[in-house]
Design an enzyme around this catalytic site. Structure first.
Site, short mmCIF file in Angstrom:
data_model
loop_
_atom_site.label_atom_id
_atom_site.label_comp_id
_atom_site.label_asym_id
_atom_site.label_seq_id
_atom_site.Cartn_x
_atom_site.Cartn_y
_atom_site.Cartn_z
N VAL A 29 0.84 -1.20 0.00
CA VAL A 29 0.00 0.00 0.00
C VAL A 29 0.88 1.25 0.00
CG1 VAL A 29 -1.83 1.26 1.17
CG2 VAL A 29 -1.79 -1.25 1.27
N LYS A 30 0.66 2.07 -1.02
CA LYS A 30 1.41 3.32 -1.14
C LYS A 30 0.70 4.41 -0.37
CE LYS A 30 3.96 4.62 -5.23
NZ LYS A 30 3.92 4.71 -6.69
N ILE A 31 1.44 5.07 0.52
CA ILE A 31 0.85 6.09 1.39
C ILE A 31 1.70 7.36 1.28
CG2 ILE A 31 0.37 6.66 3.82
CD1 ILE A 31 -0.20 3.70 4.31
#
Ligand code: E4P
Length: 218
Positions: free
Chosen positions: A83-85
């Site tokens: 997951v890219k945050i």
């Protein structure tokens, strides 16, 4: 160094994956805007099925609760999804939450050594230096990669560094020389890495000489 294809276009991902040297993929909202499908989950799943390695997919909420809720959804798309945050205060908190809850993260839009230090302290699985965007702004993206690698190594952090926003072959070579763990590379640049004018000239000559010798391989 792992090579992740930087694309949300399934056709492109498939084409470069067939070369056999692609270890994963990364997407972002702008890359999604360039392809036709509106089925975010379906596209991420298809890419994950093709590359059989880490696939980064980004949340678009900007508050802690929203990011965590979207991170839970995105992480369930496929076992290889990371997951890219984005690197904002709530993003840092969301990375820590994900790290404590077994969700792999890619802390993104990171441009400085201090941002990378905080990503590592929060337990990000991956974080980035956006080399090309730094170069465009008159900074040295590769200098930040060097600093970030030194910090990660000094304290033996487990966070892996991604050379992102790569634009030309020198970015890839220099990131590899600095021991960067991953490079996210656009499909056209992956194909450029294979080529060398002396290879083309040499092959042309070899094939012409082979014609003259009359030998056969059978
Ligand atoms: C990385 O996470 C991004 O998807 C990408 O490398 C950004 O590249 P760009 O600066 O060429 O958009």
């Amino acid at each position: 160094m792992e090579i992740w294809v930087d694309s949300a276009d399934i056709g492109e991902v498939k084409r470069v994956h067939e070369l056999g040297i692609v270890d994963g993929a990364t997407t972002n909202p702008s890359l999604f805007a360039k392809q036709k499908s509106k089925d975010f989950k379906g596209v991420v799943k298809q890419i994950a099925d093709i590359v059989n390695g880490p696939v980064s997919a980004e949340v678009v909420a900007t508050d802690f609760e929203g990011m965590v809720r979207q991170a839970e959804i995105v992480s369930k798309i496929h076992k290889n999804v990371v997951v890219k945050i984005p690197c904002i205060p709530d993003g840092l908190k969301a990375v820590k939450y994900c790290s404590d809850n077994g969700i792999k993260t890619n802390y993104t839009l990171t441009f400085s050594a201090n941002q990378i230090l905080l990503a590592a302290k929060a337990g990000a699985t991956y974080t980035n230096v956006f080399i090309g965007r730094l170069d465009d702004a008159g900074h040295s993206g590769m200098e930040v990669v060097r600093e970030a690698m030194q910090i990660l190594n000094n304290y033996k952090f487990e966070t892996k560094l991604i050379a992102a926003s790569t634009r030309h072959p020198l970015h890839i070579k220099e990131a590899a020389l600095l021991g960067c763990h991953v490079a996210t590379v656009p499909p056209a640049l992956i194909e450029k890495l294979i080529k060398h004018p002396l290879t083309d000239a040499g092959l042309k000559q070899f094939l012409a000489d082979w014609e003259k010798c009359g030998c056969k391989i059978e």
